[in-house]
Design a protein around this motif. Structure first.
Motif, mmCIF file in Angstrom:
data_model
loop_
_atom_site.group_PDB
_atom_site.id
_atom_site.type_symbol
_atom_site.label_atom_id
_atom_site.label_comp_id
_atom_site.label_asym_id
_atom_site.label_seq_id
_atom_site.Cartn_x
_atom_site.Cartn_y
_atom_site.Cartn_z
ATOM 1 N N ILE A 1 -0.113 -1.812 2.477
ATOM 2 C CA ILE A 1 0.353 -0.427 2.379
ATOM 3 C C ILE A 1 1.656 -0.241 3.144
ATOM 4 O O ILE A 1 2.613 0.370 2.641
ATOM 5 C CB ILE A 1 -0.729 0.525 2.909
ATOM 6 C CG1 ILE A 1 -1.941 0.531 1.967
ATOM 7 C CG2 ILE A 1 -0.190 1.943 3.067
ATOM 8 C CD1 ILE A 1 -3.134 1.259 2.523
ATOM 9 N N LEU A 2 1.733 -0.781 4.354
ATOM 10 C CA LEU A 2 2.962 -0.646 5.152
ATOM 11 C C LEU A 2 4.119 -1.391 4.504
ATOM 12 O O LEU A 2 5.269 -0.927 4.548
ATOM 13 C CB LEU A 2 2.709 -1.159 6.570
ATOM 14 C CG LEU A 2 1.706 -0.349 7.403
ATOM 15 C CD1 LEU A 2 1.478 -1.011 8.753
ATOM 16 C CD2 LEU A 2 2.201 1.079 7.594
ATOM 17 N N ALA A 3 3.839 -2.559 3.906
ATOM 18 C CA ALA A 3 4.901 -3.300 3.227
ATOM 19 C C ALA A 3 5.437 -2.517 2.026
ATOM 20 O O ALA A 3 6.654 -2.476 1.791
ATOM 21 C CB ALA A 3 4.389 -4.672 2.785
ATOM 22 N N VAL B 1 -9.253 3.164 2.651
ATOM 23 C CA VAL B 1 -8.045 2.356 2.846
ATOM 24 C C VAL B 1 -7.933 1.306 1.756
ATOM 25 O O VAL B 1 -6.843 1.060 1.215
ATOM 26 C CB VAL B 1 -8.069 1.704 4.244
ATOM 27 C CG1 VAL B 1 -6.846 0.820 4.446
ATOM 28 C CG2 VAL B 1 -8.117 2.769 5.332
ATOM 29 N N TRP B 2 -9.043 0.670 1.393
ATOM 30 C CA TRP B 2 -8.995 -0.312 0.311
ATOM 31 C C TRP B 2 -8.555 0.332 -1.004
ATOM 32 O O TRP B 2 -7.708 -0.229 -1.719
ATOM 33 C CB TRP B 2 -10.380 -0.953 0.109
ATOM 34 C CG TRP B 2 -10.985 -1.528 1.342
ATOM 35 C CD1 TRP B 2 -10.332 -1.923 2.483
ATOM 36 C CD2 TRP B 2 -12.374 -1.768 1.583
ATOM 37 N NE1 TRP B 2 -11.227 -2.385 3.413
ATOM 38 C CE2 TRP B 2 -12.486 -2.311 2.889
ATOM 39 C CE3 TRP B 2 -13.524 -1.579 0.833
ATOM 40 C CZ2 TRP B 2 -13.712 -2.663 3.445
ATOM 41 C CZ3 TRP B 2 -14.752 -1.937 1.389
ATOM 42 C CH2 TRP B 2 -14.839 -2.469 2.681
ATOM 43 N N THR B 3 -9.098 1.494 -1.303
ATOM 44 C CA THR B 3 -8.720 2.187 -2.541
ATOM 45 C C THR B 3 -7.254 2.592 -2.515
ATOM 46 O O THR B 3 -6.558 2.482 -3.536
ATOM 47 C CB THR B 3 -9.610 3.424 -2.723
ATOM 48 O OG1 THR B 3 -10.981 3.040 -2.653
ATOM 49 C CG2 THR B 3 -9.335 4.093 -4.056
ATOM 50 N N TRP B 4 -6.798 3.068 -1.375
ATOM 51 C CA TRP B 4 -5.384 3.437 -1.241
ATOM 52 C C TRP B 4 -4.488 2.235 -1.497
ATOM 53 O O TRP B 4 -3.455 2.341 -2.169
ATOM 54 C CB TRP B 4 -5.146 4.014 0.149
ATOM 55 C CG TRP B 4 -3.757 4.530 0.373
ATOM 56 C CD1 TRP B 4 -2.804 4.803 -0.568
ATOM 57 C CD2 TRP B 4 -3.148 4.831 1.638
ATOM 58 N NE1 TRP B 4 -1.643 5.250 0.020
ATOM 59 C CE2 TRP B 4 -1.841 5.284 1.378
ATOM 60 C CE3 TRP B 4 -3.616 4.769 2.951
ATOM 61 C CZ2 TRP B 4 -0.976 5.645 2.403
ATOM 62 C CZ3 TRP B 4 -2.758 5.149 3.969
ATOM 63 C CH2 TRP B 4 -1.446 5.582 3.691
ATOM 64 N N ALA B 5 -4.859 1.067 -0.966
ATOM 65 C CA ALA B 5 -4.050 -0.130 -1.170
ATOM 66 C C ALA B 5 -3.986 -0.525 -2.637
ATOM 67 O O ALA B 5 -2.944 -0.969 -3.132
ATOM 68 C CB ALA B 5 -4.601 -1.282 -0.330
ATOM 69 N N GLY C 1 -13.207 -6.039 8.646
ATOM 70 C CA GLY C 1 -11.994 -5.847 9.432
ATOM 71 C C GLY C 1 -10.821 -6.622 8.884
ATOM 72 O O GLY C 1 -9.685 -6.123 8.853
ATOM 73 N N PHE C 2 -11.070 -7.855 8.420
ATOM 74 C CA PHE C 2 -9.995 -8.662 7.841
ATOM 75 C C PHE C 2 -9.462 -8.028 6.562
ATOM 76 O O PHE C 2 -8.245 -7.916 6.366
ATOM 77 C CB PHE C 2 -10.509 -10.080 7.567
ATOM 78 C CG PHE C 2 -9.511 -10.962 6.869
ATOM 79 C CD1 PHE C 2 -8.466 -11.532 7.568
ATOM 80 C CD2 PHE C 2 -9.632 -11.219 5.506
ATOM 81 C CE1 PHE C 2 -7.542 -12.344 6.923
ATOM 82 C CE2 PHE C 2 -8.717 -12.026 4.861
ATOM 83 C CZ PHE C 2 -7.666 -12.591 5.578
ATOM 84 N N VAL C 3 -10.370 -7.595 5.694
ATOM 85 C CA VAL C 3 -9.949 -6.973 4.429
ATOM 86 C C VAL C 3 -9.174 -5.686 4.698
ATOM 87 O O VAL C 3 -8.134 -5.416 4.066
ATOM 88 C CB VAL C 3 -11.173 -6.715 3.538
ATOM 89 C CG1 VAL C 3 -10.768 -5.951 2.281
ATOM 90 C CG2 VAL C 3 -11.839 -8.027 3.159
ATOM 91 N N THR C 4 -9.645 -4.878 5.642
ATOM 92 C CA THR C 4 -8.959 -3.628 5.948
ATOM 93 C C THR C 4 -7.590 -3.880 6.566
ATOM 94 O O THR C 4 -6.627 -3.167 6.265
ATOM 95 C CB THR C 4 -9.809 -2.784 6.907
ATOM 96 O OG1 THR C 4 -11.133 -2.654 6.377
ATOM 97 C CG2 THR C 4 -9.218 -1.395 7.081
ATOM 98 N N VAL D 1 -1.857 2.351 -4.485
ATOM 99 C CA VAL D 1 -0.646 2.849 -3.841
ATOM 100 C C VAL D 1 0.534 2.876 -4.807
ATOM 101 O O VAL D 1 1.405 3.743 -4.729
ATOM 102 C CB VAL D 1 -0.322 1.992 -2.594
ATOM 103 C CG1 VAL D 1 -0.005 0.553 -2.973
ATOM 104 C CG2 VAL D 1 0.823 2.604 -1.796
ATOM 105 N N HIS D 2 0.592 1.938 -5.745
ATOM 106 C CA HIS D 2 1.647 1.931 -6.756
ATOM 107 C C HIS D 2 1.266 2.738 -7.987
ATOM 108 O O HIS D 2 2.125 3.048 -8.807
ATOM 109 C CB HIS D 2 1.969 0.497 -7.177
ATOM 110 C CG HIS D 2 2.986 -0.166 -6.300
ATOM 111 N ND1 HIS D 2 4.229 0.367 -6.060
ATOM 112 C CD2 HIS D 2 2.949 -1.317 -5.599
ATOM 113 C CE1 HIS D 2 4.914 -0.426 -5.262
ATOM 114 N NE2 HIS D 2 4.154 -1.449 -4.961
ATOM 115 N N GLY D 3 -0.017 3.034 -8.110
ATOM 116 C CA GLY D 3 -0.470 3.724 -9.317
ATOM 117 C C GLY D 3 -0.671 2.749 -10.466
ATOM 118 O O GLY D 3 0.088 1.797 -10.633
ATOM 119 N N LEU D 4 -1.692 2.971 -11.237
ATOM 120 C CA LEU D 4 -1.981 2.136 -12.397
ATOM 121 C C LEU D 4 -1.713 2.931 -13.664
ATOM 122 O O LEU D 4 -2.226 4.046 -13.820
ATOM 123 C CB LEU D 4 -3.433 1.662 -12.373
ATOM 124 C CG LEU D 4 -3.845 0.829 -11.150
ATOM 125 C CD1 LEU D 4 -5.317 0.466 -11.245
ATOM 126 C CD2 LEU D 4 -2.981 -0.411 -11.031
#
Length: 328
Positions: A171-173, A105-109, A161-164, A112-115
């Motif tokens: 991601i939802l935003a 999930v952290w990596t996806w965040a 948990g806070f970071v996730t 998510v926009h791509g670098l």
């Protein structure tokens, strides 16, 4: 070996774990026993942790049960990826899944926009590294914990948990903004118009509710401070972080285009600040009802202006550059 009193708690090194029975408000499903006192299967305990069917059946109305059932998929995904520290809702299998999936999930965040600087192969390697890190965390937790026993380090998992949770919010935003942009393409509406109207209003709903509640409670200083501090935080901190990340990940210097909509919004913002300060100075710093009416009328005039430009001139008119691209 069984403990005294027939608790049947498996003995583990005290530096690694503590029995859940010593904690208040624990569930029988967490300790590995059902309501009849018999050992419960791991699958049943995991299902109860992911989605408590007993709580669903205890809801008073059919509408609440329907609403809870509709949010079950998102709740299940969240509980499988976000570590929780509530002692009464702990499941070892879910805990291992959370440690395994949280790095993904952290990596996806982050991606998510791509670098632009990362190739697809590099992105795949980053996701593979996240899987490896999650597997190592899960393996370490599996070696230092036992079923029905809460590890002593479980309280420190709240940081993960806070970071996730922050990663899921981001991601939802991002997906909400993408959906808004897609709607704008279908309706032939500019991104600036959507940002100034729909997105800005959606971001400010929480502040509006909080400020109204504070004002009704008679805390005028807090209400005014929140009204001023919130846009300052968004403009200075949000704009600063966006500029830094834009220069690092997109382009340096980061291009900023000044179009007609942004110019009109800036003029209204400047005029509103000056008019508010002038009103307060002339009325001995007393915020009367006329100040509220004036601010509402100014916002209505601003909305009419941007909507009128969008309807009359169209997307190409409001997005027309009125100055050379600036660099941040």
């Amino acid at each position: 070996a069984g403990g005294e009193g027939g608790e049947g708690v498996r003995r583990v090194p005290p530096r690694f774990a503590m029995p859940l029975q010593t904690l208040p408000h624990h569930r029988a499903t967490v300790t590995g026993e059902d309501k009849a006192g018999r050992p419960a299967g791991a699958e049943e305990s995991l299902l109860e942790y992911l989605f408590p069917f007993s709580e669903l059946a205890s809801l008073p109305s059919q509408r609440e049960r329907l609403y809870r059932g509709m949010e079950a998929p998102s709740t299940t995904v969240f509980r499988l990826t976000c570590p929780q520290t509530t002692s009464g809702a702990w499941n070892r299998t879910a805990f291992l899944c959370q440690l395994l999936l949280a790095p993904l999930v952290w990596t996806w965040a982050v991606l998510v926009h791509g670098l632009p600087s990362l190739s697809p192969a590099t992105s795949h390697m980053v996701f593979a590294s996240a899987v490896v890190i999650g597997g190592l965390l899960a393996f370490a937790a599996s070696a230092t914990s036992s079923p029905g026993v809460l590890p002593h380090y479980h309280r420190y998992v709240s940081v993960l948990g806070f970071v996730t949770s922050m990663a899921w919010i981001y991601i939802l935003a991002v997906e909400a903004v993408h959906a808004l942009q897609a709607a704008g393409r279908v309706l032939d509406v500019s991104d600036g118009f959507l940002g100034i109207t729909v997105l800005s209003a959606a971001n400010s709903v929480g502040d509006l509710v909080a400020n109204v509640a504070v004002a009704k409670a008679g805390m005028q200083a807090m209400c005014v401070s929140a009204c001023i501090g919130s846009p300052i935080f968004i403009i200075l901190f949000g704009g600063g972080v966006a500029s830094v990340l834009g220069n690092v990940f997109v382009a340096s210097p980061y291009p900023l285009e000044l179009n007609l909509e942004i110019l009109v919004a800036g003029i209204f913002l400047f005029f509103t600040v000056v008019a508010t300060l002038a009103y307060l100075a002339l009325n001995h710093m007393q915020a009367g009802r006329n100040l509220g009416l004036m601010l509402l009328l100014l916002y209505a005039a601003f909305l009419c202006s941007v909507v009128g430009m969008e309807m009359v001139g169209g997307n190409s008119f409001v997005q027309k550059r009125i100055a050379a691209p600036a660099r941040a």
